[in-house]
Design an enzyme around this catalytic site. Structure first.
Site, short mmCIF file in Angstrom:
data_model
loop_
_atom_site.label_atom_id
_atom_site.label_comp_id
_atom_site.label_asym_id
_atom_site.label_seq_id
_atom_site.Cartn_x
_atom_site.Cartn_y
_atom_site.Cartn_z
N LYS A 158 0.88 -1.18 0.00
CA LYS A 158 0.00 0.00 0.00
C LYS A 158 0.91 1.22 0.00
O LYS A 158 1.25 1.78 1.05
CB LYS A 158 -0.93 -0.02 1.22
CG LYS A 158 -2.06 1.00 1.14
CD LYS A 158 -3.08 0.73 2.23
CE LYS A 158 -4.10 1.84 2.36
NZ LYS A 158 -4.96 2.03 1.19
N1 PMP Z 1 -7.68 -1.88 -2.79
C1 PMP Z 1 -7.14 -0.66 -2.76
C2 PMP Z 1 -6.41 -0.15 -3.94
C3 PMP Z 1 -7.28 0.12 -1.59
O1 PMP Z 1 -6.74 1.33 -1.54
C4 PMP Z 1 -8.00 -0.38 -0.49
C5 PMP Z 1 -8.16 0.46 0.74
N2 PMP Z 1 -7.08 0.28 1.62
C6 PMP Z 1 -8.54 -1.67 -0.59
C7 PMP Z 1 -8.36 -2.39 -1.75
C8 PMP Z 1 -9.29 -2.27 0.56
O2 PMP Z 1 -8.38 -2.64 1.58
P1 PMP Z 1 -8.83 -2.61 3.11
O3 PMP Z 1 -10.01 -3.49 3.23
O4 PMP Z 1 -7.65 -3.14 3.84
O5 PMP Z 1 -9.14 -1.21 3.45
#
Ligand code: PMP
Length: 312
Positions: A158
């Site tokens: 991320k």
């Molecule tokens: N994909 C992307 C590109 C994201 O930015 C997010 C948000 N963090 C998610 C999926 C969902 O991840 P999470 O459930 O950990 O928030």
């Protein structure tokens, strides 16, 4: 717009919100060299409690590792910093954003010697795709932009830089009158939204793209897979062809911000009955039940802010 809180955590200290600034020549500004998290603190029966804190910290550390960023703080210290930040700011339900960036120093591409600055901020935040979206569903499109090709920008990290891709997806979707875009991977299979993972339901079975389809390993995604299995709903991680979206009974997004958001149309094609479907609703009930305390927190997903002993 977000309302400032009093303090932001920076490298072990609380500083004033206004003072959390970086120099324009910091490495991150030119090269996108940051990793971050988006975490929710919910108002629960246990008081304010953070959803899946340890998993978020772990993903932050994983993202940093891919980019050879070394943290001076352990997972335990970062968790404690987040809890303390919420207490210091006297927040209830809020959004928490830890970000680690390569700071001021060398100006070349190789920022390995630049200091790693870690900041953690929190602020009050509502529903991401709108209050109504959770019940009514949203209208989305398939993006003309793909997710990053494998072995270019690592999708499992991320990292700030990945969100240039997300911005292209999101801005295009909004410019064309949609709430969000669904990106395909470079093989043409369904990947994810600009900030959400995606789930497709057909004949009572849930499909979600695998990690090899350039998706972020979403923590909500993992929670949904767990809740589905707990409830005897079959779920598979498998490649999803684009046309599977259109002929699905239900499609929904998952994410910390989006939570579980039904999708009612894609490219103006109505999905299922054009409103939230029963599997989506069931999973929402399970998910929000854990947060609201109407369902047991069987997997220990909540870390109460005011009982640090409960932090995993
Ligand atoms: N994909 C992307 C590109 C994201 O930015 C997010 C948000 N963090 C998610 C999926 C969902 O991840 P999470 O459930 O950990 O928030």
């Amino acid at each position: 717009m977000l309302t400032p809180t009093e303090k932001i955590w920076h490298n072990g200290h609380f500083i004033r919100w206004e003072d959390a600034k970086v120099h324009v020549l910091s490495h991150v500004v030119s090269y996108g060299s940051s990793v971050f998290e988006g975490i929710r603190c919910y108002s629960t029966a246990l008081g304010p409690a953070i959803f899946r804190l340890s998993e978020h910290i772990r993903r932050l550390q994983d993202s940093a590792k891919v980019y050879r960023m070394e943290f001076a703080y352990s997972a335990g210290q970062l968790s404690e910093a987040i809890l303390e930040l919420i207490r210091v700011n006297k927040m209830g339900a809020c959004y928490v954003k830890p970000v680690a960036l390569r700071g001021y120093g060398d100006v070349g591409v190789n920022g390995i010697k630049n200091p790693i600055e870690i900041y953690i901020a929190c602020w009050e935040w509502g529903k991401y795709l709108g209050e109504e979206a959770l019940a009514e569903g949203v209208d989305v499109c398939v993006s003309s932009w793909n997710r990053m090709a494998p072995n270019t920008l690592p999708a499992m990290a991320k990292a700030g830089a990945n969100y240039m891709n997300s911005q292209l997806i999101k801005m295009e979707a909004v410019a064309n009158g949609y709430v969000e875009g669904i990106a395909l991977d470079t093989a043409g299979y369904v990947s994810e939204g600009s900030g959400e993972n995606i789930f497709v339901v057909r004949d009572g079975k849930i499909h979600t793209p695998p990690l090899g389809a350039s998706v972020l390993p979403g923590i909500t995604r993992d929670a949904i897979v767990t809740l589905a299995r707990d409830n005897g709903i079959p779920v598979v991680e498998t490649i999803v062809p684009r046309e599977m979206l259109y002929i699905a009974d239900e499609v929904f997004f998952s994410g910390t911000a989006a939570e579980i958001t039904p999708i009612r149309s894609i490219d103006r094609i109505t999905i299922g009955k054009g409103r939230r479907g029963p599997v989506t609703e069931r999973l929402q009930t399970e998910f929000f039940g854990v947060i609201n305390g109407t369902k047991p927190d069987r997997h220990g997903w909540l870390s109460p802010v005011y009982a640090t002993a409960a932090v995993k």
